[in-house]
Design a protein around this motif. Structure first.
Motif, PDB file in Angstrom:
ATOM      1  N   VAL A  31       0.811  -1.212   0.000  1.00  0.00           N
ATOM      2  CA  VAL A  31       0.000   0.000   0.000  1.00  0.00           C
ATOM      3  C   VAL A  31       0.847   1.265   0.000  1.00  0.00           C
ATOM      4  O   VAL A  31       0.502   2.242  -0.657  1.00  0.00           O
ATOM      5  CB  VAL A  31      -0.973  -0.012   1.205  1.00  0.00           C
ATOM      6  N   GLN A  32       1.987   1.240   0.708  1.00  0.00           N
ATOM      7  CA  GLN A  32       2.750   2.481   0.863  1.00  0.00           C
ATOM      8  C   GLN A  32       4.128   2.462   0.210  1.00  0.00           C
ATOM      9  O   GLN A  32       4.848   3.445   0.314  1.00  0.00           O
ATOM     10  CB  GLN A  32       2.919   2.795   2.341  1.00  0.00           C
ATOM     11  N   ASP A  33       4.520   1.372  -0.432  1.00  0.00           N
ATOM     12  CA  ASP A  33       5.882   1.287  -0.945  1.00  0.00           C
ATOM     13  C   ASP A  33       5.919   0.815  -2.397  1.00  0.00           C
ATOM     14  O   ASP A  33       5.129  -0.025  -2.808  1.00  0.00           O
ATOM     15  CB  ASP A  33       6.710   0.300  -0.115  1.00  0.00           C
ATOM     16  N   SER A  34       6.863   1.354  -3.149  1.00  0.00           N
ATOM     17  CA  SER A  34       7.146   0.838  -4.483  1.00  0.00           C
ATOM     18  C   SER A  34       8.213  -0.245  -4.332  1.00  0.00           C
ATOM     19  O   SER A  34       8.828  -0.399  -3.277  1.00  0.00           O
ATOM     20  CB  SER A  34       7.607   1.959  -5.406  1.00  0.00           C
ATOM     21  N   GLU A  35       8.443  -0.991  -5.416  1.00  0.00           N
ATOM     22  CA  GLU A  35       9.346  -2.131  -5.355  1.00  0.00           C
ATOM     23  C   GLU A  35       9.984  -2.329  -6.729  1.00  0.00           C
ATOM     24  O   GLU A  35       9.376  -2.026  -7.750  1.00  0.00           O
ATOM     25  CB  GLU A  35       8.522  -3.368  -4.963  1.00  0.00           C
ATOM     26  N   VAL A  36      11.208  -2.839  -6.742  1.00  0.00           N
ATOM     27  CA  VAL A  36      11.887  -3.172  -7.989  1.00  0.00           C
ATOM     28  C   VAL A  36      12.205  -4.664  -7.979  1.00  0.00           C
ATOM     29  O   VAL A  36      12.725  -5.188  -6.989  1.00  0.00           O
ATOM     30  CB  VAL A  36      13.192  -2.361  -8.162  1.00  0.00           C
ATOM     31  N   TYR A  37      11.864  -5.344  -9.072  1.00  0.00           N
ATOM     32  CA  TYR A  37      12.201  -6.751  -9.262  1.00  0.00           C
ATOM     33  C   TYR A  37      13.359  -6.834 -10.248  1.00  0.00           C
ATOM     34  O   TYR A  37      13.312  -6.214 -11.311  1.00  0.00           O
ATOM     35  CB  TYR A  37      11.014  -7.523  -9.841  1.00  0.00           C
ATOM     36  N   GLU A  38      14.376  -7.609  -9.897  1.00  0.00           N
ATOM     37  CA  GLU A  38      15.506  -7.872 -10.785  1.00  0.00           C
ATOM     38  C   GLU A  38      15.516  -9.377 -11.070  1.00  0.00           C
ATOM     39  O   GLU A  38      15.688 -10.183 -10.151  1.00  0.00           O
ATOM     40  CB  GLU A  38      16.818  -7.467 -10.113  1.00  0.00           C
ATOM     41  N   PHE A  39      15.349  -9.746 -12.330  1.00  0.00           N
ATOM     42  CA  PHE A  39      15.309 -11.160 -12.701  1.00  0.00           C
ATOM     43  C   PHE A  39      16.722 -11.643 -13.003  1.00  0.00           C
ATOM     44  O   PHE A  39      17.418 -11.080 -13.843  1.00  0.00           O
ATOM     45  CB  PHE A  39      14.344 -11.378 -13.867  1.00  0.00           C
TER      46      PHE A  39
END
Length: 96
Positions: A31-39
């Protein structure tokens, strides 16, 4: 791995997930945070709200705060490995 501020509060989380063949995460959102996915290894799909994108080793995906997301390993024999980087504390996604 969690990173802490000088008061001992978790301010950043880095996690590594290994999805075995045909496995997927449970969808969730922050709800309050963005996120980065690294494959890191393998290939699959990632669901972002109502959109599905192909992902593979070397890809990065930005997930906006409040955006539903889940990862699906499409391989019948290989792992899909990814790292997640998020501001604040994050629990590892539950696997199905």
């Amino acid at each position: 791995m969690n990173l802490y501020d000088s008061k001992g509060k978790i301010v950043f989380t880095i996690s590594t997930t290994i999805l075995k063949a045909s496995q997927q995460t449970r969808g969730h959102k922050h709800v309050q945070d963005s996120e980065v996915y690294e494959f890191i290894e393998g290939f699959g799909k990632m669901v972002l709200d109502n959109t599905t994108i192909d992902v593979k080793s070397g890809d990065y995906v930005f997930v906006e705060e409040g955006q539903y997301h889940k990862v699906i390993n499409l391989s019948k024999s290989d792992n899909l490995v990814f790292k997640c980087y998020i501001n604040g504390e994050s629990k590892r996604p539950q696997l199905k």
